[in-house]
Write an enzyme that holds these catalytic residues in place. Structure first.
Site, PDB file in Angstrom:
ATOM      1  N   GLY A 402       0.803  -1.214   0.000  1.00 28.74           N
ATOM      2  CA  GLY A 402       0.000   0.000   0.000  1.00 28.74           C
ATOM      3  C   GLY A 402       0.835   1.263   0.000  1.00 28.74           C
ATOM      4  O   GLY A 402       0.409   2.305  -0.496  1.00 28.74           O
ATOM      5  N   GLN A 403       2.060   1.201   0.556  1.00 29.55           N
ATOM      6  CA  GLN A 403       2.891   2.395   0.649  1.00 29.55           C
ATOM      7  C   GLN A 403       3.875   2.542  -0.495  1.00 29.55           C
ATOM      8  O   GLN A 403       4.322   3.647  -0.784  1.00 29.55           O
ATOM      9  CB  GLN A 403       3.670   2.384   1.968  1.00 29.55           C
ATOM     10  CG  GLN A 403       2.789   2.477   3.195  1.00 29.55           C
ATOM     11  CD  GLN A 403       3.595   2.410   4.462  1.00 29.55           C
ATOM     12  OE1 GLN A 403       4.818   2.399   4.427  1.00 29.55           O
ATOM     13  NE2 GLN A 403       2.921   2.360   5.586  1.00 29.55           N
ATOM     14  N   THR A 405       6.884   0.297  -3.384  1.00 35.71           N
ATOM     15  CA  THR A 405       7.533  -0.879  -3.950  1.00 35.71           C
ATOM     16  C   THR A 405       8.894  -1.076  -3.299  1.00 35.71           C
ATOM     17  O   THR A 405       9.619  -0.110  -3.059  1.00 35.71           O
ATOM     18  CB  THR A 405       7.707  -0.705  -5.474  1.00 35.71           C
ATOM     19  OG1 THR A 405       6.433  -0.440  -6.056  1.00 35.71           O
ATOM     20  CG2 THR A 405       8.291  -1.946  -6.106  1.00 35.71           C
ATOM     21  N   ASP A 515      -0.445  -2.629  11.987  1.00 34.96           N
ATOM     22  CA  ASP A 515      -0.646  -3.414  10.761  1.00 34.96           C
ATOM     23  C   ASP A 515       0.042  -4.771  10.888  1.00 34.96           C
ATOM     24  O   ASP A 515       0.793  -5.190  10.005  1.00 34.96           O
ATOM     25  CB  ASP A 515      -0.109  -2.649   9.544  1.00 34.96           C
ATOM     26  CG  ASP A 515      -0.695  -3.176   8.228  1.00 34.96           C
ATOM     27  OD1 ASP A 515      -1.701  -3.915   8.283  1.00 34.96           O
ATOM     28  OD2 ASP A 515      -0.151  -2.846   7.164  1.00 34.96           O
TER      29      ASP A 515
END
Length: 720
Positions: A402-403, A405, A515
């Site tokens: 999500g943030q 690569t 998370d």
């Protein structure tokens, strides 16, 4: 945008004119700046065309209409106060821009606390000048974000090391993160607002400010913000607006759809001031060589006194003759060197801009102050990381999230690293947060941060390389060559529990991971677990019991209580860890298919099976084969308690870690004993099926009496 030839003209003018440009301009009288019959002043400010007042023919378009209120000019269509029109040819206008503030309820401007007004210049001929303005934040322990169209496009962090929250004594430090921080603006910014967020829950903030302001206004000696005026910063509490510069152009639509036409005598050229795609959107004008004045008015360009006299003409021809004799080769060589030098300067300036925008000055300050361990954290150059990752080759991609690569790279010293490239340009919140959190963690079961690179438009973080992927891949795509044994599952669970116990209770300030999931648990060369991805983590005060945030997390791992209340506690991490435990026990994904296109939530399914006395119907076959039923039952019971809907009934990570360590100690002793018996009783069947076992008959808790000694277990915990 200035044509290249005008630079040459200006140089020639300076060389040959006996009168310096400022002196020449001072000799000019009766310069025409407005259309015939139009009032050109409001108060003490001169208003040059295409701006104008009153009659429509006095301004080029309604966007340039000026309204004079109490001897103060305003851009009528935008209701922005104008304080200066700069030079006629600069294409700049200075306006008063709102100051955003937070926690200023006791100040004169309390009514503007948390101001939500948005400045919108879209479809207008104006944009905020990238080169002449800076985004500035003043205050203690804040994250300040510049937003456009609902998206964070820039930001910076300001910290304080004392309780002085009202007087910002920046001294000679400049605006580099202490009391005050700054970052450059993106190009073609036409709409913005600002937000101020608390960096840490336990910090004392006081009044804070965020604003876009002209570099000249906030510089002490036109040194482009190397030093700030202390008086200016402290006066912010009494101000609602600060000067900022807008660039402008005559839009093509204005030339097509109105009676206004550009004069024929000045030099006019295509411009792209308001374009996001570098296409031509308008026109800008300048007077010809030897003339000055307002090029947008007929007859507005006036000859500079003395420029065209006989002596100057002879000087000009002498210069032309000498230049011609040098030959075209010399000119080309000079241009080539100039191009190389300009390109090098542009690259350097671009890197410096990105470095500042990405919080580089703050990070350097923290390194020099000792707040960040310099031995563990370094600043990498873009050149080094491009070489390490083969220019971020797609074949080097380790994973995408999500943030951003993550790429595999090898540094010049042969060290293998993982390089994380954040996904969204300008969104540095996750980057700053992850750097701040990881710089304060020293635990063998947390991925180690090696450093960062701030020379790119998107910041990069560099971590130790973890070679064996993540737990999710390893657990759900098992390799028979290296199977996921019961011992390995139990060890991984214990290591991650210890890491979370460290974050919650042992770190200098409590850290909520927020998370926890199997994809964020990496496995090193010895298959030891490493907790990763701290982009959404938060550092909180010791006294705080929860963190109120917009709900974030991964479906299947998300604490239901947090989902309904938006209050994240340490028990929310416990819930997510409970899902990971259930994954390890069952081998099932957090959301798994039950056939016919339907999917089941593992957490609720796991709880239901235990309550229906069907525990061993869902346990992974390998776990049943290799583990003792008492140990499996104890771990299952622990997962069951972690998945309690009521967070208060869940155990703490300290309790979870102690129980798992105890089960591991017993499991190791049992393995030693079994190995000894196998040697003595070779051929005896080592496994019996557990048909008819009922979870309701035996779900024992493992307490401290089952350990070899309390001190042994506590020694193991202390090593984490």
């Amino acid at each position: 945008m200035i044509p290249q030839f005008t630079i040459f003209h200006i140089i020639i003018l300076i060389i040959i004119s006996p009168i310096s440009p400022p002196q020449a301009y001072a000799q000019l009288e009766d310069v025409i700046i407005a259309q015939n019959g139009c009032n050109s002043t409001c108060g003490e400010i001169s208003i040059p065309f295409p701006f104008g007042m009153n009659e429509p023919h006095c301004y080029a378009h309604k966007w340039f209409e000026i309204e004079c209120k109490s001897n103060t000019p305003y851009l009528k269509s935008l209701n922005l106060e104008v304080t200066d029109f700069n030079d006629y040819y600069s294409g700049l206008v200075q306006i008063m821009n709102p100051i955003y503030r937070s926690n200023c309820r006791h100040n004169k401007t309390s009514s503007n606390d948390n101001k939500t007004v948005t400045i919108n210049l879209r479809d207008s001929p104006f944009v905020y000048s990238q080169g002449e303005n800076t985004f500035l934040a003043v205050g203690c322990n804040n994250l300040a974000f510049l937003q456009s169209n609902g998206t964070k496009i820039g930001g910076c962090v300001s910290i304080c090391d004392d309780e002085n929250n009202n007087n910002f004594d920046v001294g000679s430090d400049g605006c580099n993160g202490r009391y005050c921080c700054k970052t450059s603006l993106p190009s073609h910014l036409s709409e913005f607002n600002a937000t101020l967020e608390v960096l840490r829950e336990d910090s004392s903030n006081g009044c804070s400010y965020a604003l876009i302001a002209s570099d000249y206004w906030i510089s002490l000696d036109n040194s482009y913000m190397d030093y700030l005026e202390v008086e200016t910063l402290n006066e912010l509490k009494n101000m609602e607006y600060a000067p900022a510069l807008l660039e402008w152009e005559i839009l093509n639509d204005m030339l097509i759809n109105s009676t206004f036409q550009l004069p024929s005598d000045p030099i006019c050229y295509d411009s792209n001031v308001t374009s996001l795609s570098n296409r031509t959107t308008g026109r800008q004008c300048r007077c010809s060589l030897g003339y000055t004045g307002n090029p947008y008015v007929s007859g507005g360009c006036t000859e500079i006194p003395g420029f065209f006299d006989k002596n100057n003409r002879s000087k000009k021809w002498a210069i032309v003759g000498v230049s011609s004799s040098l030959g075209s080769i010399g000119l080309l060589i000079g241009l080539w060197f100039l191009h190389k030098d300009m390109k090098k300067r542009m690259i350097k300036k671009r890197k410096e801009k990105f470095f500042k925008r990405n919080g580089g000055l703050l990070l350097k300050q923290r390194m020099s102050s000792g707040e960040v361990n310099v031995d563990r954290t370094a600043l990498f150059t873009l050149k080094d990381l491009k070489k390490a990752t083969e220019n971020f080759n797609k074949n080097r991609v380790l994973g995408k999230g999500g943030q951003g690569t993550v790429y595999k790279g090898m540094l010049v010293d042969g060290k293998i690293v993982a390089v994380k490239k954040f996904k969204v340009e300008g969104k540095v919140e996750e980057f700053i947060n992850e750097f701040v959190v990881l710089s304060q963690i020293n635990n063998r079961n947390v991925v180690k941060l090696l450093g960062c690179c701030l020379e790119t438009e998107i910041p990069l973080l560099v971590y130790e390389f973890i070679p064996n992927g993540n737990l999710f891949e390893y657990l759900h795509d098992q390799n028979e060559d290296i199977p996921m044994t019961w011992d390995m599952r139990l060890r991984i669970a214990t290591e991650i529990a210890g890491a979370l116990f460290y974050l919650h209770s042992i770190a200098s300030q409590p850290i909520y991971h927020r998370d926890v999931k199997s994809t964020n648990i990496l496995l090193d060369e010895k298959y030891r677990a490493k907790l990763a991805d701290f982009g959404t983590s938060r550092i909180i005060s010791i006294e705080a019991t929860h963190l109120t945030t917009v709900v974030q997390g991964t479906f299947g791992y998300l604490d239901p209580e947090y989902f309904h209340t938006s209050q994240f506690t340490e028990k929310s991490d416990v819930y997510s860890f409970g899902v990971v435990l259930a994954e390890l026990l069952t081998g099932k994904k957090p959301i798994f298919s039950v056939g016919s296109g339907e999917f089941q939530n593992l957490a609720s399914y796991f709880i239901q099976c235990i309550e229906d006395n069907m525990l061993f119907d869902i346990i992974d076959k390998r776990v049943i084969k290799e583990g003792e039923k008492e140990h499996i039952t104890a771990v299952a019971n622990l997962a069951y308690r972690c998945l309690e809907l009521n967070g208060r009934k869940r155990p703490t990570m300290k309790e979870v870690t102690l129980e798992l360590e105890g089960i591991r100690v017993l499991n190791k002793k049992l393995n030693v004993q079994q190995n000894h018996e196998e040697i003595e009783l070779a051929g005896i069947e080592e496994y019996q099926h557990w048909d008819g076992f009922s979870a309701s008959n035996s779900l024992p808790f493992v307490d401290s009496q089952t350990y070899s000694t309390d001190s042994e277990v506590m020694h193991i915990i202390a090593l984490k």
